[in-house]
Motif scaffolding. Structure first.
Motif, PDB file in Angstrom:
ATOM      1  N   LEU A 175       0.840  -1.196   0.000  1.00 36.45           N
ATOM      2  CA  LEU A 175       0.000   0.000   0.000  1.00 36.45           C
ATOM      3  C   LEU A 175       0.878   1.250   0.000  1.00 36.45           C
ATOM      4  N   PRO A 176       0.305   2.385  -0.407  1.00 38.80           N
ATOM      5  CA  PRO A 176       1.110   3.613  -0.467  1.00 38.80           C
ATOM      6  C   PRO A 176       1.769   3.995   0.862  1.00 38.80           C
ATOM      7  N   ASP A 177       1.268   3.470   1.962  1.00 41.29           N
ATOM      8  CA  ASP A 177       1.886   3.841   3.235  1.00 41.29           C
ATOM      9  C   ASP A 177       3.178   3.072   3.513  1.00 41.29           C
ATOM     10  N   ARG A 178       3.615   2.250   2.551  1.00 40.69           N
ATOM     11  CA  ARG A 178       4.866   1.493   2.698  1.00 40.69           C
ATOM     12  C   ARG A 178       4.897   0.657   3.973  1.00 40.69           C
ATOM     13  N   ARG A 179       3.755   0.238   4.418  1.00 41.71           N
ATOM     14  CA  ARG A 179       3.733  -0.521   5.667  1.00 41.71           C
ATOM     15  C   ARG A 179       2.844  -1.748   5.521  1.00 41.71           C
ATOM     16  N   ARG A 180       1.666  -1.528   4.982  1.00 36.69           N
ATOM     17  CA  ARG A 180       0.721  -2.638   4.880  1.00 36.69           C
ATOM     18  C   ARG A 180       0.665  -3.192   3.469  1.00 36.69           C
TER      19      ARG A 180
END
Lengths: 363, 303
Positions: free
Chosen positions: A311-316
């Motif tokens: 995902l764009p949040d580089r986490r999920r």
């Protein structure tokens, strides 16, 4: 005990020699059981002598198999006809497994891996993050209703059966505007509509054209998922193909799409793994973890290729697909920097005594 | 080209996604991104946590990304939230609204509320960037400190330019407008740009970007003749349909030749024209050339 693997494969393809060489390096005996033989009927006497494990590899390398599998010629680039093709593969594998030998993928798992709706349900039940899906839709009007009912503007419309990426439409609908990106041509011939794969994207904005494509796919079953935006790197959305062997992730490839579809047939480019890993941050680890949870949901499969979207949040991450034959990565180096292919990892597991898990598995 | 990556750097700071459980370590050293993933709660919940953080008063830069999963919702709720909590963000100097890739939302589908409210609510703001102009509320405003203003659209409505031209922005050094194409709501004519080109509107202006223009040749010709160019150090006419016609106009302008930097990337210039531009000695960016013989010329970002 020296293992002996019967590999159901296309003798003239790339996969059999690749696996055979790896088996040789690992001290595992391997014998090719050609797909046409398996499709034609029960295995002839002697073919399975000494074999203690059946490993089914992809039939897709031989386009002529289509005639045997589903009663009509099916060219490699064709989108339609996947349902009968998958059913034919399933029948052949079930008959082979009926000989009593352990078989990977297990016939039941192969059926699930070729059925996006069933696969998504199994993964969701196993707690793997997956894109939510619409209830079954059977035509364009029904698709629009279902999207409106769910409050979704963007979806991936996928043929329910068959391998990932083929026949997928990335669809956006809003304020009476439509946009569809696909990698197939819609060929309206008198004999009927044919859909043929192409590398370059087909972008449609006229509702009638999009409806025709969806209605051509619909009779074979559709699986429609929410379009979950993926992280963009180096100019396009990326996903990660993780190959798991015996439940552990061994190889990964980061693919950057030129458009919404990130598979190689759509012209996606592979990014340098080390650079991509750094750019992905925590999402890379999350992708590996998610892929191993997918593998845990298929304990009767020696290997599974999992497509994971960061995902764009580089986490999920979200898992998009689990593939029965996604191990053809042509990688010489694994996740830990060791020189070995996905086939080496499989051969090593077999040499170490791997067998498909026994006992009941979720349907 | 479409916008394919989220901002990695904003206002000279690395962009870091804000997460309530991680807080605002090194609050002033990062540009904090507030974005909503597909299964997250509404962004205003994240905003609540953000402004309540003890270090929020140290934050200097904020990027607002994907703010809704229902495209009919505008950014008004976000704008209202930020402005009503402005007292919690006294150090905020740079704000970007609408950092969405094409994967997340087509630029022409992004709907904004009244972005002028942000300038009224943050009188110390120095930089404002907005992506998405299909629907964006912009009113004339007076703002003493704003130095950089950017509007990224696939089609800029003339009302945005009109409001900018009616604003007093004495500190404005960098103005960037993506004009786009009529197919996606762009209706800015060269005449609409006249007040900016006349050169008196923004006394501090040093950089002007009129980018992504479908009428790039016309724009280039108007700019080349204009009074504002002699005050600029750099000019950006990239991402559009600039052809040799526009190139010739630029070459004929002593003021253009006096620029320190000229950005023309994504263009339809011929090789000889490119060579002429390079030989002027101006530092000119001629990257991403498009085939000049193509019948149809496209802007880089439209949908």
């Amino acid at each position: 005990m020296t293992r002996c693997v019967g590999v159901v494969a296309v003798p003239g393809g790339d996969r059999w020699p690749g696996f055979a060489a790896a088996a040789d390096r690992a001290g595992v005996r391997a014998r090719c059981i050609p797909w046409p033989v398996v499709v034609a009927g029960p295995p002839p006497a002697g073919v399975l002598d000494g074999v203690d494990l059946l490993r089914v590899d992809s039939p897709a390398e031989d386009p002529l198999l289509g005639e045997h599998l589903c009663g009509r010629r099916r060219d490699a680039g064709e989108v339609l006809g996947a349902g009968p093709w998958v059913a034919g593969v399933g029948r052949a594998v079930r008959r082979l497994a009926g000989t009593g030998l352990p078989c990977t993928p297990a016939p039941g798992d192969l059926a699930v891996l070729f059925d996006k709706a069933a696969c998504s349900a199994r993964l969701a039940a196993a707690g793997v993050p997956v894109a939510p899906a619409l209830p079954p839709v059977h035509h364009w009007a029904g698709l629009l209703d279902a999207m409106a009912g769910a409050g979704w503007h963007r979806v991936f419309v996928k043929p329910r059966f068959g391998s990932s990426g083929v026949g997928v439409i990335a669809l956006s609908v809003w304020r009476g505007r439509f946009r569809a990106v696909a990698h197939f041509d819609v060929d309206r011939a008198p004999a009927g509509v044919r859909l043929v794969n192409r590398r370059r994207p087909l972008v449609l904005s006229a509702e009638a054209d999009i409806a025709a494509a969806v209605d051509a796919l619909a009779p074979e079953g559709l699986h429609v998922e929410r379009w979950v935006p993926k992280l963009g790197l180096d100019g396009g959305p990326v996903d990660i193909r993780v190959v798991c062997v015996a439940g552990r992730a061994t190889h990964a490839a980061v693919r950057r799409g030129a458009g919404p579809l990130t598979n190689f047939q759509a012209g996606a480019r592979r990014l340098d793994l080390d650079e991509a890993r750094r750019a992905l941050g925590a999402a890379f680890t999350a992708a590996i973890d998610a892929a191993e949870r997918v593998a845990a949901a298929f304990p009767r499969c020696l290997q599974v290729g999992v497509d994971v979207g960061p995902l764009p949040d580089r986490r999920r991450v979200v898992v998009f697909e689990a593939n029965a034959f996604g191990d053809h990565l042509l990688d010489e180096v694994d996740l830990h920097g060791r020189r070995r292919t996905t086939w080496d990892a499989q051969a090593a597991a077999i040499a170490g005594g791997w067998v498909p898990a026994a006992g009941p598995v979720a349907a | 080209m479409t916008i394919n990556e989220n901002l990695r750097v904003f206002a000279g700071l690395p962009v870091v996604d804000y997460r309530p459980d991680a807080g605002l370590r090194e609050a002033a050293s990062n540009a904090w991104a507030l974005r909503r993933e597909w299964d997250d709660p509404p962004l205003v919940r994240t905003l609540d946590a953000f402004v309540a953080d003890p270090r929020a008063p140290q934050v200097t830069a904020v990027v607002v990304g994907m703010f809704t999963d229902d495209y009919s919702h505008s950014s008004q709720a976000v704008i209202d939230h930020l402005t009503s909590h402005a007292a919690r963000l006294p150090s905020l100097r740079a704000l970007f609204l609408g950092d969405m890739t094409f994967e997340e939302c087509e630029i022409s589908w992004i709907v904004h509320g009244d972005v002028t409210q942000l300038l009224e609510g943050f009188p110390l703001l120095e930089e404002l960037g907005v992506r998405g102009g299909g629907d964006v509320g912009v009113r004339p405003v007076e703002h003493a400190r704003l130095r950089r203003l950017t509007f990224e659209t696939g089609g800029m409505p003339e009302g945005v330019v009109r409001a900018v031209c009616a604003s007093r922005l004495p500190a404005l050094e960098h103005l960037e407008l993506w004009l786009g194409t009529p197919d996606y709501g762009g209706d800015v004519s060269v005449a609409d740009l006249a007040p900016i080109l006349a050169g008196d509107l923004f006394p501090s202006l040093r950089h002007l970007g009129l980018r992504d223009a479908e009428n790039a040749d016309e724009v280039a010709a108007a700019v080349a003749r204009s009074a504002v160019v002699s005050r600029l150090t750099s000019l950006d006419l990239s991402l559009g349909t600039l052809s040799d016609e526009g190139g010739r106009a630029l070459l004929a302008s002593p003021a253009v030749l006096g620029l320190r930097h000229l950005d023309l990337h994504h263009h339809y210039l011929s090789v000889p024209m490119m060579a002429e531009l390079v030989s002027t000695g101006v530092d000119v960016d001629l990257g991403d050339p498009q085939p000049p013989e193509d019948e149809n010329r496209y802007v880089a970002v439209s949908e």
